[in-house]
Design an enzyme around this catalytic site. Structure first.
Site, PDB file in Angstrom:
ATOM      1  N   THR A  52       0.929  -1.467  -0.101  1.00 11.50           N
ATOM      2  CA  THR A  52      -0.085   0.351  -0.137  1.00 11.50           C
ATOM      3  C   THR A  52       1.005   1.045   0.076  1.00 11.50           C
ATOM      4  O   THR A  52       1.516   2.012  -1.132  1.00 11.50           O
ATOM      5  CB  THR A  52      -0.992  -0.205   0.954  1.00 11.50           C
ATOM      6  N   LYS A 103       4.373  -7.186   3.535  1.00 11.15           N
ATOM      7  CA  LYS A 103       3.511  -5.893   3.888  1.00 11.15           C
ATOM      8  C   LYS A 103       3.066  -4.485   5.140  1.00 11.15           C
ATOM      9  O   LYS A 103       2.976  -5.713   5.463  1.00 11.15           O
ATOM     10  CB  LYS A 103       2.519  -4.948   2.611  1.00 11.15           C
ATOM     11  N   THR A 126      -0.842  -2.630  10.141  1.00 16.47           N
ATOM     12  CA  THR A 126      -1.241  -2.935   8.530  1.00 16.47           C
ATOM     13  C   THR A 126      -0.821  -3.483   7.983  1.00 16.47           C
ATOM     14  O   THR A 126       0.837  -2.765   7.674  1.00 16.47           O
ATOM     15  CB  THR A 126      -1.558  -1.751   8.211  1.00 16.47           C
ATOM     16  N   GLU A 164       6.782   5.053   7.201  1.00 21.18           N
ATOM     17  CA  GLU A 164       6.031   5.763   6.453  1.00 21.18           C
ATOM     18  C   GLU A 164       7.167   7.187   6.810  1.00 21.18           C
ATOM     19  O   GLU A 164       7.000   7.343   7.751  1.00 21.18           O
ATOM     20  CB  GLU A 164       4.615   6.202   7.115  1.00 21.18           C
ATOM     21  N   ASN A 166       0.878  11.309   5.996  1.00 18.69           N
ATOM     22  CA  ASN A 166      -0.564  11.116   6.421  1.00 18.69           C
ATOM     23  C   ASN A 166      -1.657  12.394   7.161  1.00 18.69           C
ATOM     24  O   ASN A 166      -2.560  11.854   7.075  1.00 18.69           O
ATOM     25  CB  ASN A 166      -0.580  10.408   8.300  1.00 18.69           C
ATOM     26  N   THR A 175      -9.699   9.558   2.075  1.00 19.32           N
ATOM     27  CA  THR A 175     -10.348   8.650   2.659  1.00 19.32           C
ATOM     28  C   THR A 175     -10.772   7.661   1.356  1.00 19.32           C
ATOM     29  O   THR A 175     -11.319   9.077   0.505  1.00 19.32           O
ATOM     30  CB  THR A 175     -11.614   9.148   3.466  1.00 19.32           C
TER      31      THR A 175
END
Lengths: 380, 380
Positions: free
Chosen positions: B141, B164, B175, B254, B375, B380
């Site tokens: 992702t 991932k 995640t 991230e 972030n 969304t």
């Protein structure tokens, strides 16, 4: 802001802060006051916390408070303990009281010996007045503004509060110093019993970055000079001042541009409501979404999900800025309108678990590039 | 990377990711494999997790795995459950096996219905080969790179892993999707018993932002095709692959520019060692300090202090990049040299509590302006 009767305060610049800003603050209490004390749960707590705990366990009243900012006197070994004691002695001498009636507090950098000679050289310059503003300014570290709040009680008694803290802020005390002063006459035992409950619902519901500090404390002093007051009105005022200061701390979080308020109701218990509210307020992903005005409620749901609070995703309701965005499942809403509504100084999340009667609030702030910048460059 | 015997994999772009990148991935296992499964503890877990748990409780072997990226099919209500079942049916049809032998996984945005029609339209295009690379690419992702690792066992059996995850990463599954494939023949009960221990010491010791996701799982598949292997060597290889993938995930956090490794020893228990290591790796203040090459060990001490692990600050030792910076108290060191040593791809913190025999590692990454940017803008 004027102090209640029985309290005087003042501050000076002693040179502990490299900036040369005020960093040494004193409070004198006449006569000695009843007090209630809550301090950090961090295992590496500083000497001032250890000393405060011992005094509190002894149950003796206090006549003075000394705070220095710019140096936490933490992780400074046996020398730190002696320096902390010396701080109390210097304050006691200046105030004309016994060292064992003086509370100490240090906040700032960890691991550097406290330059007590500077305190010794400058403490005489502090002028004590009925005004709290100089004290409020001197206890700041990375804060951008002073934090003061007050409430008056029927009959003339008052509750006045001051706080500092903008980083290393998380439940169970953070780099947070909070002092509430009242001239109401309150039963000392009730004071000790009720104050932790107020702190639990206010200061311990503030989270800036998840880091719980080594030095922090919230203290309520009651001089009794204004005589007895109604119990209900008194604790309502104390709660209001503590809550107001908690919100001011969250709003002034390092790099923060917005206050995040999370209100949870319908939880199975109050403890679960608090945990759930804190989890959302502390979520880095939600904090970043608030910064970007992104109504990404999935991140709220995720935080509730790992908070430990019991709930059914099929029964839950989530509102954002008063708009229902989740009601047992996704609810259609205008992303553009909601994003605009998030462009406010305060972003409010309301959660209803529909499980029980537990309710709580928590406060945090958005996560910004500014937070990273401040904390990557703040030097030891 | 070549899969062990018994496994083939492939992927395609189905249009679930708006970018048009590969987002649909399949694995086929012949014959059906023994497996071990650990999934998220989040209360708002997605349908794929609920389904996986039920299959695992039934104890039946698996013959296939389907993963889609770009949509988490989470908080999608009753429709989400049906869509997840449909995902399994489509994969089963493509693989020529029973739906109840197919494991599903979805990762991506929460609260948006899964476009199953896209899966239906494109699943036929997936070519299954002995190469894992296309699969590794398609499950990503916000990751910036594929995560693969392998170890060979004496006798020719192999352990190959793929993962991932780069945000919403925190202990107890994040995640994070992690799949380990082996052709070693392993007792199914031992597999089920030992795998959670491996996950506890590896994937659950990774923290990027403290947010535990709704969809995540770590699965170990054993086809048995290469025959029995020595128990010790097998679990050593599994641990090494899992640990390597955990480190790759942390390094690709991230916005991350550095890997943070925290090694704790001398703790009163292994559980306390894990908690303490994670607290340091997760500390926003320490992560920001690492970003700024600031050897601010006070922030390490603070994190240890609130971790809940028992220790005495007077007995503790902390090393940073192999330099002792704290040994029962502050130790003199060259701030400039240490700051230079921190300008590395990996910053290693070693803590010795000198309390007992508990040891553990944890991994995280520095906190950068990039994390906030990613972030605040991920929509969304």
């Amino acid at each position: 802001m004027r102090l209640p009767e029985g309290f005087t305060a003042g501050a000076t610049a002693s040179g502990i802060k490299p900036s040369g800003r005020p960093d040494l603050a004193l409070v004198r209490i006449e006569p000695e006051a009843a007090w209630a004390y809550v301090a950090t749960t961090n295992r590496a707590a500083a000497p001032c916390v250890g000393r405060g705990r011992r005094l509190y366990a002894d149950g003796a009243p206090v006549a003075g408070l000394i705070v220095n900012a710019g140096n936490a006197n933490c992780a400074t070994g046996e020398r730190g303990v002696l320096d902390d004691r010396r701080l109390a002695e210097l304050a006691a001498e200046r105030l004309g009281v016994e060292p064992r009636t003086v509370l100490t507090a240090s906040t700032g950098v960890i691991g550097v010996p406290l330059p007590v000679a500077k305190v010794e050289a400058h403490i005489g310059a502090i002028e004590l007045t009925h005004d709290l503003d100089a004290f409020a300014e001197a206890i700041l570290t990375t804060d951008t503004r002073v934090k003061l709040s007050e409430r008056s009680l029927p009959g003339g008694a008052r509750v006045v509060g001051v706080a500092k803290g903008s980083g290393m802020i998380h439940p169970n005390m953070a780099t947070m110093l909070a002092y509430l002063f009242t001239d109401a006459a309150v039963d000392p035992d009730a004071l000790r019993r009720r104050w932790p409950q107020v702190v639990g619902a206010t200061f311990n519901q503030v989270t800036v970055d998840g880091d719980t500090s080594t030095n922090d404390m919230a203290v309520l002093f009651a001089s009794g000079r204004a005589g007895p007051v109604a119990d209900g009105a008194f604790w309502e005022a104390v709660f209001a001042v503590a809550r107001d200061l908690a919100r001011q701390i969250a709003r002034d979080g390092e790099g923060a541009e917005k206050l995040i308020t999370v209100r949870v109701r319908g939880a199975a218990s109050e403890a679960e409501a608090r945990t759930a509210a804190r989890a959302v307020a502390a979520s880095a992903l939600w904090k970043a979404a608030v910064h970007g005005n992104d109504p990404n409620w999935g991140r709220i749901l995720v935080a509730l999900g790992y908070s430990g609070a019991r709930f059914e995703p099929e029964r839950l309701e989530i509102r954002l800025q008063e708009t229902v965005i989740y009601d047992g499942g996704a609810v259609p809403y205008s992303g553009i309108a909601l994003s605009q509504a998030m462009q406010a100084e305060e972003v409010v999340v309301d959660v209803d678990f529909r499980e029980g009667e537990g309710a709580a609030e928590a406060w945090g702030c958005d996560l910004t590039e500014g937070y990273v910048k401040i904390n990557a460059e703040y030097t030891t």
